[in-house]
Write a protein that holds these residues in place. Structure first.
Motif, PDB file in Angstrom:
ATOM      1  N   TYR A 522       8.536 -19.878  -0.254  1.00  0.00           N
ATOM      2  CA  TYR A 522       8.697 -19.121  -1.502  1.00  0.00           C
ATOM      3  C   TYR A 522       8.836 -17.633  -1.154  1.00  0.00           C
ATOM      4  O   TYR A 522       7.826 -16.887  -1.143  1.00  0.00           O
ATOM      5  CB  TYR A 522       7.493 -19.332  -2.424  1.00  0.00           C
ATOM      6  CG  TYR A 522       7.173 -20.795  -2.651  1.00  0.00           C
ATOM      7  CD1 TYR A 522       7.970 -21.580  -3.489  1.00  0.00           C
ATOM      8  CD2 TYR A 522       6.092 -21.405  -2.014  1.00  0.00           C
ATOM      9  CE1 TYR A 522       7.689 -22.918  -3.692  1.00  0.00           C
ATOM     10  CE2 TYR A 522       5.806 -22.738  -2.206  1.00  0.00           C
ATOM     11  CZ  TYR A 522       6.607 -23.494  -3.055  1.00  0.00           C
ATOM     12  OH  TYR A 522       6.332 -24.811  -3.252  1.00  0.00           O
ATOM     13  N   PRO A 523      10.033 -17.187  -0.819  1.00  0.00           N
ATOM     14  CA  PRO A 523      10.239 -15.830  -0.299  1.00  0.00           C
ATOM     15  C   PRO A 523       9.818 -14.727  -1.273  1.00  0.00           C
ATOM     16  O   PRO A 523       9.554 -13.596  -0.854  1.00  0.00           O
ATOM     17  CB  PRO A 523      11.751 -15.782  -0.053  1.00  0.00           C
ATOM     18  CG  PRO A 523      12.189 -17.199   0.023  1.00  0.00           C
ATOM     19  CD  PRO A 523      11.273 -17.957  -0.862  1.00  0.00           C
ATOM     20  N   ARG A 524       9.723 -15.010  -2.570  1.00  0.00           N
ATOM     21  CA  ARG A 524       9.414 -13.962  -3.553  1.00  0.00           C
ATOM     22  C   ARG A 524       7.920 -13.680  -3.669  1.00  0.00           C
ATOM     23  O   ARG A 524       7.499 -12.833  -4.458  1.00  0.00           O
ATOM     24  CB  ARG A 524       9.980 -14.351  -4.914  1.00  0.00           C
ATOM     25  CG  ARG A 524      11.521 -14.449  -4.939  1.00  0.00           C
ATOM     26  CD  ARG A 524      12.045 -14.774  -6.321  1.00  0.00           C
ATOM     27  NE  ARG A 524      11.749 -13.728  -7.293  1.00  0.00           N
ATOM     28  CZ  ARG A 524      12.469 -12.630  -7.465  1.00  0.00           C
ATOM     29  NH1 ARG A 524      13.536 -12.419  -6.708  1.00  0.00           N
ATOM     30  NH2 ARG A 524      12.148 -11.727  -8.373  1.00  0.00           N
ATOM     31  N   LEU A 525       7.091 -14.361  -2.854  1.00  0.00           N
ATOM     32  CA  LEU A 525       5.646 -14.105  -2.901  1.00  0.00           C
ATOM     33  C   LEU A 525       5.341 -12.710  -2.354  1.00  0.00           C
ATOM     34  O   LEU A 525       5.841 -12.317  -1.291  1.00  0.00           O
ATOM     35  CB  LEU A 525       4.901 -15.165  -2.083  1.00  0.00           C
ATOM     36  CG  LEU A 525       4.960 -16.606  -2.613  1.00  0.00           C
ATOM     37  CD1 LEU A 525       4.165 -17.525  -1.701  1.00  0.00           C
ATOM     38  CD2 LEU A 525       4.424 -16.690  -4.039  1.00  0.00           C
ATOM     39  N   THR A 526       4.476 -11.969  -3.059  1.00  0.00           N
ATOM     40  CA  THR A 526       4.062 -10.627  -2.629  1.00  0.00           C
ATOM     41  C   THR A 526       2.761 -10.714  -1.842  1.00  0.00           C
ATOM     42  O   THR A 526       2.136 -11.796  -1.743  1.00  0.00           O
ATOM     43  CB  THR A 526       3.862  -9.738  -3.853  1.00  0.00           C
ATOM     44  OG1 THR A 526       2.780 -10.281  -4.635  1.00  0.00           O
ATOM     45  CG2 THR A 526       5.122  -9.685  -4.708  1.00  0.00           C
ATOM     46  N   GLU A 527       2.319  -9.575  -1.279  1.00  0.00           N
ATOM     47  CA  GLU A 527       1.048  -9.533  -0.551  1.00  0.00           C
ATOM     48  C   GLU A 527      -0.099  -9.898  -1.492  1.00  0.00           C
ATOM     49  O   GLU A 527      -1.051 -10.582  -1.100  1.00  0.00           O
ATOM     50  CB  GLU A 527       0.828  -8.137   0.036  1.00  0.00           C
ATOM     51  CG  GLU A 527       1.643  -7.868   1.296  1.00  0.00           C
ATOM     52  CD  GLU A 527       1.244  -8.790   2.438  1.00  0.00           C
ATOM     53  OE1 GLU A 527       0.035  -8.967   2.684  1.00  0.00           O
ATOM     54  OE2 GLU A 527       2.159  -9.343   3.075  1.00  0.00           O
ATOM     55  N   GLY A 528      -0.011  -9.437  -2.744  1.00  0.00           N
ATOM     56  CA  GLY A 528      -1.050  -9.777  -3.716  1.00  0.00           C
ATOM     57  C   GLY A 528      -1.109 -11.278  -3.960  1.00  0.00           C
ATOM     58  O   GLY A 528      -2.195 -11.859  -4.077  1.00  0.00           O
ATOM     59  N   ASP A 529       0.087 -11.909  -4.005  1.00  0.00           N
ATOM     60  CA  ASP A 529       0.139 -13.371  -4.184  1.00  0.00           C
ATOM     61  C   ASP A 529      -0.508 -14.071  -3.004  1.00  0.00           C
ATOM     62  O   ASP A 529      -1.230 -15.067  -3.158  1.00  0.00           O
ATOM     63  CB  ASP A 529       1.590 -13.834  -4.331  1.00  0.00           C
ATOM     64  CG  ASP A 529       2.231 -13.314  -5.601  1.00  0.00           C
ATOM     65  OD1 ASP A 529       1.504 -13.103  -6.584  1.00  0.00           O
ATOM     66  OD2 ASP A 529       3.480 -13.126  -5.589  1.00  0.00           O
ATOM     67  N   LEU A 530      -0.240 -13.558  -1.784  1.00  0.00           N
ATOM     68  CA  LEU A 530      -0.807 -14.166  -0.586  1.00  0.00           C
ATOM     69  C   LEU A 530      -2.325 -14.034  -0.581  1.00  0.00           C
ATOM     70  O   LEU A 530      -3.048 -14.938  -0.131  1.00  0.00           O
ATOM     71  CB  LEU A 530      -0.208 -13.527   0.669  1.00  0.00           C
ATOM     72  CG  LEU A 530       1.302 -13.767   0.870  1.00  0.00           C
ATOM     73  CD1 LEU A 530       1.805 -13.038   2.094  1.00  0.00           C
ATOM     74  CD2 LEU A 530       1.593 -15.267   1.015  1.00  0.00           C
ATOM     75  N   ARG A 531      -2.849 -12.890  -1.076  1.00  0.00           N
ATOM     76  CA  ARG A 531      -4.304 -12.724  -1.149  1.00  0.00           C
ATOM     77  C   ARG A 531      -4.908 -13.761  -2.097  1.00  0.00           C
ATOM     78  O   ARG A 531      -5.942 -14.370  -1.815  1.00  0.00           O
ATOM     79  CB  ARG A 531      -4.639 -11.313  -1.628  1.00  0.00           C
ATOM     80  CG  ARG A 531      -4.238 -10.230  -0.620  1.00  0.00           C
ATOM     81  CD  ARG A 531      -4.637  -8.846  -1.111  1.00  0.00           C
ATOM     82  NE  ARG A 531      -4.097  -7.816  -0.223  1.00  0.00           N
ATOM     83  CZ  ARG A 531      -4.396  -6.523  -0.297  1.00  0.00           C
ATOM     84  NH1 ARG A 531      -5.247  -6.108  -1.242  1.00  0.00           N
ATOM     85  NH2 ARG A 531      -3.870  -5.642   0.534  1.00  0.00           N
ATOM     86  N   LEU A 532      -4.224 -13.961  -3.229  1.00  0.00           N
ATOM     87  CA  LEU A 532      -4.696 -14.993  -4.167  1.00  0.00           C
ATOM     88  C   LEU A 532      -4.710 -16.377  -3.523  1.00  0.00           C
ATOM     89  O   LEU A 532      -5.662 -17.140  -3.670  1.00  0.00           O
ATOM     90  CB  LEU A 532      -3.799 -15.025  -5.402  1.00  0.00           C
ATOM     91  CG  LEU A 532      -4.169 -14.105  -6.563  1.00  0.00           C
ATOM     92  CD1 LEU A 532      -3.120 -14.207  -7.655  1.00  0.00           C
ATOM     93  CD2 LEU A 532      -5.546 -14.430  -7.117  1.00  0.00           C
ATOM     94  N   LEU A 533      -3.603 -16.716  -2.808  1.00  0.00           N
ATOM     95  CA  LEU A 533      -3.506 -18.022  -2.141  1.00  0.00           C
ATOM     96  C   LEU A 533      -4.623 -18.211  -1.130  1.00  0.00           C
ATOM     97  O   LEU A 533      -5.218 -19.295  -1.030  1.00  0.00           O
ATOM     98  CB  LEU A 533      -2.152 -18.157  -1.446  1.00  0.00           C
ATOM     99  CG  LEU A 533      -0.955 -18.497  -2.343  1.00  0.00           C
ATOM    100  CD1 LEU A 533       0.351 -18.397  -1.553  1.00  0.00           C
ATOM    101  CD2 LEU A 533      -1.100 -19.905  -2.908  1.00  0.00           C
TER     102      LEU A 533
END
Length: 572
Positions: A522-533
C-alpha cells in the motif's frame, strides 16, 4: 528397500486380478439372464392385436423391473414399448423414439454392451423399415463396430438381431457384408427354425445379387433341405421361387414356371400374401415370354388383390402396368395398351425418383461409413498412444520411486546432521528473539512510564489551570497566555521522531519486514499510518495509542478509518 518393492509389485498384481475377476463376474451374471430376457422378447402377448393385452403386459413388465430394480428388464420393456408404438402408428413416431432413447441411455449407464448392441440394431431397423435411412445409418454403424467386441452368447436373440442388420446391408448393396454378418449369426441360431431357414436363404439371395449363381444355388438348396427336413412348406415355396429365378437366368423357363407355380400354391395356402404376390408377377412375366399370356393375365389379376397404396408397393405397380401393356399389345387392344403405358410411365417416374433418392442414401451411407471407420482408426491410434504414454509414465514413476528410496537411505545421516544444525540455528534465533523482545518490552515500559507521567502532568496542569482561572478573573492577559502554554504542553506527543526511529528499529527486528511489506503493498501509507500499524500489531488500545501519539481518541479512530480505507482501496 527390496521388501517395499515386493509389496508394491504384489499390490499391482492384486489389483489386476481383482479387475479381471469383476469383469468375469459381470459377464457371468449377464449370460445367466439371457434366456429370461429372450423369453420376454419372444412373448407373443407383446405382439397381440388387442392393444389392451399389450399395454397390460407392458405395465406388468415395468412394475416387475422396478420391484427388482432391474435395469435390464427396464431396457427390454422400453424396446417392446417402442415396437408397440411403431406398429400402432405404422410410422416413425415420438413415443417410439423416446423409448429407444431411454433404452440406449440405460444400457450405457450400466455399461452392458450386449444390450446396447440390440438397442442400436433395433432402433436402426425401426428407421430402416420406414425408409428413413439417414436416421438409421448412425445406429447401424455403431452396432457394426460393437459386434466384434461383445460376447455373442450374452446377446439376447443374437442371430435374430444379426438378421435385421444384414437386411440393411443387403438393401444398401453391401451384399458381401450382409453374408459375413449372417455367417456370424448362424452358429447361434436354433437349427430347423424359420429364422435358420431365412438366414441361409438370405445368403443365397445376396449371392444371386452378386451374380454368384453357383453359390446362390448352394445356399438355396441348403435352405430347402432344412425346410423339407422340418416340413416347413411355406419356406419350401419361397425357396422354389428363388430357385426359379436362377433357372430363368440359366435359360430354363419351363422349369422356372413349375417352381413358381409351386411357390404360389404354398404361399397362398399359408397366407404369405406378399410372397404370393411377387411370385404371381414373376410367373406372369415368364409366361408372357413363352406365349402363355392368357394364363399370365390371370396371375396378374390375382396379384393385384394384394397390392396396397403404400410406397413399398410402387415397384410392384410399375411392373404390373408394364406387363399389362405387353398383354394388351399382344391382344391388339391399343387403347388399353396406351392406358397401361401411361400408368407405367407415371409409376416409373416416381420409382426412378425414389431410386435416385435411395442411391443418394447409399452414397451417404458409404461416406458415413468411411468417415466412421476413419474416426475409429484415429481413436485406436489415440488409445495406442495413450497406452504407450501411460506405460512410459509407469516405468518413469517406478524408476523415480526406486531412486527416491535409494536417496532416502543414503541421506539418513545427512538428515541427522542437518537436523542438529537446524536445532542449533533455531536455538540461536530463539535467544536473539528473546533479547529483542526484552528490548521491545523495555521500550514499551518506558512509554508506559512516560504515559503515566503525562497523565500526572495533565492532572497537575489541569489543577494549575483552575488556579490560573481564578487569578485570570483579576488579570485577563495572564489567563490567555497561561492557556496557550498549557495547550502546547498537552499537544506534545510521547512518541517523538527520535523515539519512533529507535522503536521502529527494534520493531523491525522482532517483526521482520512487517512494515516494509505493508508499505510495498500500500504505497500511499504515511509514517503516521505506519506508527498506527505498529501499535495495532502490539495490541495497543485506542487510549494507549492516543497517549503515545499525542492525539485524541477521536483522532485515533479517524486515523484507523483512513488506514482501513487505504488498505481496502489503494487508489484512494
Amino acid at each position: 528397500m527390496s521388501r517395499l518393492l515386493c509389496v508394491i509389485a504384489f499390490l499391482l498384481c492384486h489389483a489386476i486380478v481383482q479387475a479381471q475377476h469383476r469383469s468375469f463376474s459381470n459377464k457371468s451374471n449377464s449370460v445367466g439372464s439371457v434366456s429370461s430376457l429372450e423369453t420376454i422378447l419372444m412373448d407373443q402377448n407383446f405382439r397381440s392385436k388387442d392393444s389392451t393385452v399389450v399395454v397390460d403386459h407392458l405395465n406388468e413388465l415395468l412394475q416387475t423391473a422396478k420391484a427388482k430394480k432391474s435395469a435390464e428388464l427396464e431396457i427390454i420393456h422400453d424396446l417392446l414399448a417402442a415396437d408397440y408404438y411403431s406398429k400402432l402408428s405404422d410410422k416413425v413416431n415420438p413415443r417410439s423414439d423416446l423409448c429407444y432413447k431411454k433404452a440406449l441411455s440405460s444400457a450405457k449407464r450400466i455399461q452392458n454392451d450386449e444390450l446396447r448392441l440390440i438397442v442400436l440394431i433395433r432402433q436402426g431397423y425401426y428407421y430402416f423399415v420406414y425408409r428413413e435411412l439417414e436416421a438409421a445409418i448412425p445406429y447401424f454403424l455403431q452396432a457394426g463396430e460393437l459386434i466384434g467386441q461383445v460376447d455373442y452368447k450374452a446377446v439376447p436373440l443374437f442371430s435374430r438381431h444379426i438378421h435385421q442388420i444384414s437386411s440393411f446391408y443387403g438393401y444398401i448393396g453391401n451384399y458381401s457384408g450382409a453374408i459375413n454378418l449372417l455367417q456370424e449369426g448362424l452358429p447361434y441360431c436354433k437349427d430347423g427354425t424359420a429364422l435358420h431357414i431365412s438366414m441361409v436363404n438370405s445368403m443365397g439371395v445376396y449371392s444371386e445379387k452378386q451374380q454368384l449363381l453357383g453359390q446362390a444355388v448352394v445356399h438355396f438348396q441348403r435352405a430347402l433341405g432344412i425346410a423339407e427336413r422340418n416340413q416347413d412348406s411355406l419356406w419350401m415355396g419361397i425357396i422354389f421361387g428363388n430357385l426359379a429365378s436362377i433357372e430363368e437366368q440359366k435359360g430354363n423357363p419351363y422349369k422356372a414356371i413349375r417352381l413358381l407355380k409351386e411357390n404360389v400354391r404354398l404361399s397362398v395356402k399359408y397366407s404369405e400374401h406378399l410372397d404370393a404376390m411377387r411370385s404371381m408377377i414373376k410367373l406372369a412375366d415368364v409366361l408372357i415370354d413363352v406365349g402363355g399370356w392368357q394364363e399370365a393375365e390371370g396371375y396378374l389379376t390375382r396379384s393385384e388383390v394384394y397390392v396396397k397404396s403404400k410406397p413399398f408397393f410402387l415397384p410392384i405397380k410399375t411392373r404390373i402396368a408394364k406387363l399389362r401393356s405387353e398383354i394388351a399389345s399382344i391382344k391388339g387392344y391399343q387403347a388399353d395398351e396406351l392406358l397401361y403405358l401411361k400408368q407405367y410411365v407415371h409409376y416409373d417416374d416416381s420409382l426412378r425418383a425414389t431410386e435416385r433418392y435411395d442411391e443418394l442414401q447409399r452414397a451417404y451411407w458409404q461416406w458415413q461409413s468411411d468417415d466412421f471407420q476413419r474416426s475409429i482408426a484415429a481413436a485406436h491410434e489415440e488409445r495406442k498412444t495413450s497406452l504407450l504414454l501411460e506405460l512410459a509414465f509407469g516405468l518413469l514413476l517406478t524408476s523415480v520411486l526406486i531412486i527416491v528410496i535409494l536417496l532416502l537411505n543414503r541421506s539418513k545421516n545427512r538428515h541427522k546432521i542437518k537436523s542438529t544444525m537446524l536445532e542449533k540455528e533455531q536455538l540461536t534465533y530463539a535467544l536473539e528473539r528473546e533479547v529483542l523482545n526484552k528490548e521491545l518490552e523495555k521500550i514499551t515500559n518506558s512509554w508506559k512510564e512516560a504515559d503515566e507521567k503525562s497523565k500526572e502532568s495533565t492532572s497537575l496542569i489541569a489543577g494549575l489551570q483552575n488556579d490560573l482561572e481564578k487569578l485570570g478573573k483579576e488579570n485577563t492577559d495572564i489567563k490567555v497566555r497561561s492557556v496557550e502554554v498549557l495547550d502546547e504542553l498537552l499537544k506534545e506527543p510521547i512518541m517523538t521522531d527520535d523515539r519512533w526511529t529507535k522503536f521502529k528499529l527494534t520493531f523491525d527486528q522482532v517483526f521482520p519486514d512487517y512494515l516494509k511489506k505493508k508499505k510495498a503493498k500500500y504505497p500511499r501509507l504515511t509514517e503516521g499510518d505506519l506508527r498506527l500499524l505498529a501499535l495495532m500489531k502490539l495490541k495497543y488500545s485506542n487510549m494507549g495509542m492516543s497517549s503515545l501519539l499525542g492525539i485524541s481518541m477521536d483522532g485515533v479512530k479517524k486515523g484507523k478509518q483512513r488506514l482501513k480505507k487505504k488498505m481496502e482501496d489503494p487508489s484512494e
